[in-house]
Design a protein around this motif. Structure first.
Motif, short mmCIF file in Angstrom:
data_model
loop_
_atom_site.label_atom_id
_atom_site.label_comp_id
_atom_site.label_asym_id
_atom_site.label_seq_id
_atom_site.Cartn_x
_atom_site.Cartn_y
_atom_site.Cartn_z
N VAL A 56 51.29 40.07 66.44
CA VAL A 56 51.48 39.14 65.33
C VAL A 56 52.96 38.83 65.15
CG1 VAL A 56 51.33 38.91 62.82
CG2 VAL A 56 49.37 39.80 64.11
N THR A 57 53.79 39.85 65.20
CA THR A 57 55.23 39.68 65.00
C THR A 57 55.83 38.77 66.06
OG1 THR A 57 55.46 41.81 63.89
CG2 THR A 57 57.44 40.89 64.89
N VAL A 58 55.46 38.99 67.31
CA VAL A 58 55.99 38.15 68.39
C VAL A 58 55.59 36.70 68.19
CG1 VAL A 58 55.80 37.66 70.86
CG2 VAL A 58 56.16 40.01 70.09
N LEU B 249 52.21 48.46 55.65
CA LEU B 249 52.47 48.08 57.04
C LEU B 249 52.82 46.61 57.19
CD1 LEU B 249 49.68 50.11 58.88
CD2 LEU B 249 52.14 50.53 58.95
N TYR B 250 52.04 45.76 56.55
CA TYR B 250 52.23 44.32 56.76
C TYR B 250 53.20 43.69 55.77
CZ TYR B 250 48.49 44.50 60.16
OH TYR B 250 47.75 44.78 61.28
N GLY B 251 53.48 44.39 54.66
CA GLY B 251 54.41 43.84 53.69
C GLY B 251 55.78 43.54 54.29
N VAL C 208 58.17 47.03 63.63
CA VAL C 208 56.78 47.46 63.58
C VAL C 208 56.66 48.94 63.93
CG1 VAL C 208 54.53 47.22 64.70
CG2 VAL C 208 55.85 45.17 64.08
N ALA C 209 57.27 49.34 65.02
CA ALA C 209 57.19 50.75 65.43
C ALA C 209 57.74 51.67 64.36
CB ALA C 209 57.96 50.94 66.74
N GLN C 210 58.85 51.30 63.73
CA GLN C 210 59.44 52.13 62.69
C GLN C 210 58.52 52.21 61.47
OE1 GLN C 210 63.15 50.09 62.17
NE2 GLN C 210 64.01 50.87 64.08
N ALA C 211 57.94 51.08 61.08
CA ALA C 211 57.05 51.07 59.92
C ALA C 211 55.82 51.93 60.17
CB ALA C 211 56.64 49.63 59.59
N VAL C 212 55.22 51.79 61.35
CA VAL C 212 54.02 52.58 61.67
C VAL C 212 54.36 54.07 61.66
CG1 VAL C 212 52.35 53.12 63.47
CG2 VAL C 212 52.87 50.73 62.94
N VAL D 44 43.09 52.72 52.08
CA VAL D 44 43.33 51.84 53.22
C VAL D 44 44.04 50.55 52.81
CG1 VAL D 44 41.47 52.79 54.62
CG2 VAL D 44 40.99 50.89 53.07
N GLN D 45 43.77 50.01 51.63
CA GLN D 45 44.44 48.79 51.23
C GLN D 45 45.93 49.02 51.00
OE1 GLN D 45 43.00 45.62 51.25
NE2 GLN D 45 45.21 45.16 51.21
N THR D 46 46.27 50.17 50.47
CA THR D 46 47.69 50.51 50.30
C THR D 46 48.38 50.64 51.65
OG1 THR D 46 47.26 51.63 48.21
CG2 THR D 46 49.32 52.17 49.33
#
Length: 207
Positions: free
Chosen positions: A94-96, A162-164, A182-186, A155-157
């Protein structure tokens, strides 16, 4: 949507439909949602505006379908057994797409327009955000039921966390969108939601 009959007419309809969606993305990316008209989309796609009104009721519906269609190739979640890896792969895809194509600019324009258009905002949630959230919740619940996440993890949190960050960078341009983000957030989120057994496994190990 184009008619469902087969034959040459069907193929022409499919070509016109694709051309309209592509034109909508290109024009909104270049000019902004508010500055694009149905007539401009029709002209760019090489069709008459009556063709657009045969399939959609408004410019907003055209752009919404174009955005939804654009997400189709990056929206799915794999189930490899490694929930963090599966989320990371989907989020990186998605990010790419948002960072390297005109799709990102077009989506930013749609979201901006939705802030002053309640009907467009509602349809954006119904057609794009909620289906994506449902798919992500399903994958997270599978992982939680398999004992890969804490049983009390909401799960919604998790989705919001993650996507915020992706939407924050997309809409405010604080920093460029990047897969490293993305990797850092995950990694940070999963440090808090994995079960104790999962936290003792080596990084990158099976879950």
């Amino acid at each position: 949507m184009p008619p469902s009959d087969s034959g040459p007419g069907r193929r022409r309809s499919e070509r016109s439909h694709r051309a309209i969606l592509d034109a909508a993305i290109t024009l909104v990316a270049e000019k902004g949602f508010e500055n694009v008209t149905v007539e401009a989309i029709a002209s760019h796609a090489g069709v008459g505006k009556q063709t657009i009104y045969r399939w959609w009721r408004s410019k907003g519906e055209v752009v919404l379908e174009a955005i939804n269609d654009g997400f189709a190739d990056v929206a799915a979640f794999a189930n490899t057994g490694d929930i963090a890896a599966d989320l990371r792969t989907q989020m990186e895809n998605v990010t790419v797409k948002l960072a390297t194509t005109e799709f990102g600019s077009a989506y930013r324009g749609l979201i901006a327009a939705a802030q002053s258009d309640p009907e467009l905002a509602r349809k954006h949630i119904e057609q794009i955000i909620e289906p994506a959230s449902v798919a992500c919740r399903k994958r997270l619940i599978q992982a939680r039921d398999a004992g890969q996440l804490r049983s009390d993890a909401d799960v919604q949190t998790i989705i919001d966390l993650l996507y915020g960050g992706i939407y924050y960078r997309l809409l405010l341009s604080t920093r460029p969108l990047a897969t490293a983000q993305v990797a850092q957030a995950v990694d940070l989120v999963f440090a808090g939601i994995r079960t104790s057994a999962q936290l003792t496994q080596p990084a990158g190990g099976a879950v």
